[in-house]
Design a protein around this motif. Structure first.
Motif, short mmCIF file in Angstrom:
data_model
loop_
_atom_site.label_atom_id
_atom_site.label_comp_id
_atom_site.label_asym_id
_atom_site.label_seq_id
_atom_site.Cartn_x
_atom_site.Cartn_y
_atom_site.Cartn_z
N ASP A 69 11.76 -5.89 0.42
CA ASP A 69 10.72 -4.89 0.18
C ASP A 69 10.67 -4.42 -1.27
O ASP A 69 9.88 -3.53 -1.60
CB ASP A 69 10.93 -3.69 1.11
CG ASP A 69 10.55 -4.01 2.55
OD1 ASP A 69 9.77 -4.96 2.76
OD2 ASP A 69 11.03 -3.31 3.46
N GLU A 117 -4.19 5.30 10.47
CA GLU A 117 -4.02 4.14 9.59
C GLU A 117 -3.07 3.09 10.16
O GLU A 117 -3.26 1.89 9.94
CB GLU A 117 -3.52 4.60 8.22
CG GLU A 117 -4.49 5.48 7.46
CD GLU A 117 -5.75 4.75 7.05
OE1 GLU A 117 -5.66 3.53 6.76
OE2 GLU A 117 -6.82 5.39 7.01
N TYR A 118 -2.04 3.53 10.86
CA TYR A 118 -1.02 2.61 11.35
C TYR A 118 -0.66 2.94 12.80
O TYR A 118 0.49 3.28 13.12
CB TYR A 118 0.23 2.68 10.46
CG TYR A 118 -0.08 2.36 9.01
CD1 TYR A 118 -0.35 1.06 8.61
CD2 TYR A 118 -0.14 3.37 8.05
CE1 TYR A 118 -0.66 0.76 7.29
CE2 TYR A 118 -0.44 3.09 6.72
CZ TYR A 118 -0.70 1.78 6.35
OH TYR A 118 -1.00 1.49 5.04
N GLN A 173 2.59 1.59 15.27
CA GLN A 173 3.59 0.85 14.50
C GLN A 173 4.84 1.69 14.31
O GLN A 173 4.77 2.87 13.95
CB GLN A 173 3.04 0.44 13.13
CG GLN A 173 4.05 -0.37 12.33
CD GLN A 173 3.46 -1.04 11.11
OE1 GLN A 173 2.26 -1.01 10.89
NE2 GLN A 173 4.31 -1.65 10.30
N GLY A 231 5.50 -6.19 6.16
CA GLY A 231 5.06 -5.58 7.40
C GLY A 231 5.81 -4.30 7.72
O GLY A 231 5.39 -3.54 8.60
N ASN A 232 6.93 -4.07 7.02
CA ASN A 232 7.70 -2.85 7.25
C ASN A 232 6.91 -1.62 6.83
O ASN A 232 6.23 -1.62 5.80
CB ASN A 232 9.01 -2.89 6.46
CG ASN A 232 9.99 -3.90 7.02
OD1 ASN A 232 9.94 -4.25 8.19
ND2 ASN A 232 10.89 -4.38 6.17
N LEU A 233 7.03 -0.57 7.63
CA LEU A 233 6.39 0.71 7.34
C LEU A 233 7.48 1.73 7.00
O LEU A 233 8.48 1.84 7.71
CB LEU A 233 5.59 1.20 8.54
CG LEU A 233 4.76 2.48 8.36
CD1 LEU A 233 3.63 2.26 7.35
CD2 LEU A 233 4.18 2.94 9.71
N LYS A 248 3.31 0.86 3.21
CA LYS A 248 3.24 -0.37 4.01
C LYS A 248 3.60 -1.53 3.09
O LYS A 248 2.89 -1.82 2.12
CB LYS A 248 1.84 -0.57 4.60
CG LYS A 248 1.71 -1.83 5.47
CD LYS A 248 2.60 -1.76 6.70
CE LYS A 248 2.43 -2.98 7.60
NZ LYS A 248 1.11 -3.03 8.25
N LYS A 294 0.86 -1.19 0.00
CA LYS A 294 0.00 0.00 0.00
C LYS A 294 0.89 1.24 0.00
O LYS A 294 1.76 1.38 0.86
CB LYS A 294 -0.93 0.02 1.21
CG LYS A 294 -1.97 -1.08 1.21
CD LYS A 294 -3.01 -0.88 2.31
CE LYS A 294 -3.98 0.23 1.97
NZ LYS A 294 -5.11 0.31 2.93
N LEU A 318 -0.85 8.72 10.15
CA LEU A 318 -0.18 7.55 10.70
C LEU A 318 -0.90 7.03 11.94
O LEU A 318 -1.04 5.81 12.12
CB LEU A 318 1.27 7.89 11.03
CG LEU A 318 2.21 8.06 9.84
CD1 LEU A 318 3.51 8.73 10.28
CD2 LEU A 318 2.51 6.73 9.17
#
Length: 278
Positions: free
Chosen positions: A140, A51-52, A55, A22-24, A18, A3, A48
Motif C-alpha cells: 500500500d 462511498e464504500y 466494505q 483494494g484495502n480500505l 482506498k 483515493k 463510508l
C-alpha cells in the motif's frame, strides 16, 4: 487508483483512503460535531456507507488518544469489520464523567479501551518509527515516520500525548502524502533526525493539529515543501494561514472552507479537488 478523502468533520480529523490493492483505511474518526446547527459537516459513517458500502476496514489508525480523533469509534466498530487497529502503547487516562462537556461520548472511549487489547477482530498493532515494514504496508506504499519509542516514552512521562502521534507517509505513482496527526514540534525534530530531509519531501501535507501554530516546526516543514496543504479545521477556529500559504507552492485547502477534499492518483490521473469553492 489511490483515493484519499479528507473529510470535513469539524474540530477533529478523519481521512479515508482506498488503496489500489483494494484495502480500505480510516485514519482517525470524529462525528462529535455533526449536529452543530451552524455548520454542515460530514458524518464519517454516512460517508463510508455511501462511498464504500459493505466494505471492511483493513486498517484503522488512531493517530493518538484524543477524543476528537476517536469519536464515532463505537458506531464504526458496530457497523464495519476492522481487521487491523494501529495504536500506540500510551497510558492516557481520562475522567469519563466529563466527556459530555466537550460533546464526546463515554461509549467511544470505552470502545477504544476494549479494542486496544485485542489480538484479533481487530488485531492491534503497535508500530513505531524503527519498525520493519511488513509486506502489506509495502503493497500500500505506507511508511511510518513517527512516533519513535523515545517520543512515546516522553508522551507517557509528560502526559502530552501529541508527542506520540502517528505521522504517516503514503506514496503512489510518484505522489507522496504526509499525514501529520497532531505531532508536536519535538516529534517533528525527532522524525527529521531519524529519517533525514529527503524522506520528508511530499506533494500533499495534512498539517498537524488542525494547523495550530503550536505544532509548526519551520525547519522541518521546509523540507516537506508541499504543493498542497490540507487543514482539517472548524468554523470559529483560526489556523496559521499566512505560514501555510507560504509553505504550499500551489494551494491551501481547509475543510471548513472547501468541505471534503479528495485526492486521486493513478498512472494517468493526478488531481485534487474540493467539494466546495471555498
Amino acid at each position: 487508483m489511490l483515493k484519499v478523502h479528507f473529510l470535513n468533520v469539524g474540530k477533529g480529523n478523519c481521512t479515508v483512503i482506498k488503496f489500489p490493492s483494494g484495502n480500505l483505511a480510516v485514519i482517525d474518526i470524529d462525528n462529535s460535531r455533526i449536529d452543530d446547527d451552524n455548520d454542515v459537516l460530514q458524518d464519517p459513517i454516512q460517508f463510508l456507507n455511501t462511498e464504500y458500502p459493505n466494505q471492511s476496514i483493513f486498517r484503522f489508525v488512531l493517530t493518538h488518544p484524543d477524543m476528537d480523533h476517536m469519536s464515532g469509534l463505537d458506531e464504526l466498530h458496530s457497523s464495519r469489520t476492522i481487521t487491523n487497529f494501529w495504536d500506540t502503547d500510551n497510558d492516557k487516562e481520562i475522567d469519563t464523567d466529563k466527556l459530555h462537556l466537550g460533546g464526546y461520548k463515554t461509549e467511544d472511549w470505552e470502545k477504544y479501551q476494549e479494542l486496544r487489547v485485542k489480538d484479533e477482530n481487530p488485531k492491534v498493532l503497535h508500530i513505531y518509527q524503527d519498525g520493519e515494514a511488513q509486506s502489506y504496508w509495502k503493497e500500500d506504499g505506507v511508511k511510518v515516520l513517527g512516533p519513535s519509542k523515545s517520543m512515546l516514552k516522553k508522551a507517557n512521562e509528560t502526559e502530552e500525548y501529541n508527542h506520540c502521534s502517528y505521522v504517516i507517509k503514503i506514496e503512489h505513482e510518484g505522489i507522496k502524502i504526509i499525514l501529520g496527526g497532531d505531532a508536536t514540534k519535538e516529534a517533528w525534530k525527532d522524525i527529521l533526525e531519524y529519517h533525514g530531509k529527503d524522506e520528508l519531501q511530499a506533494n500533499v501535507f495534512l498539517a498537524p493539529h488542525h494547523g495550530s501554530p503550536d505544532n509548526i516546526e519551520k525547519d522541518v516543514f521546509a523540507h516537506i515543501s508541499p504543493q498542497y496543504v490540507i487543514i482539517s479545521d472548524h468554523r470559529g477556529h483560526s489556523y496559521d494561514y499566512a505560514y501555510y500559504n507560504d509553505l504550499a507552492t500551489e494551494q491551501v485547502y481547509s475543510t471548513k472552507h472547501f468541505g471534503n477534499i479528495t485526492l486521486e492518483v493513478s498512472d494517468a490521473v493526478k488531481k485534487i479537488y474540493p467539494e466546495k469553492n471555498g
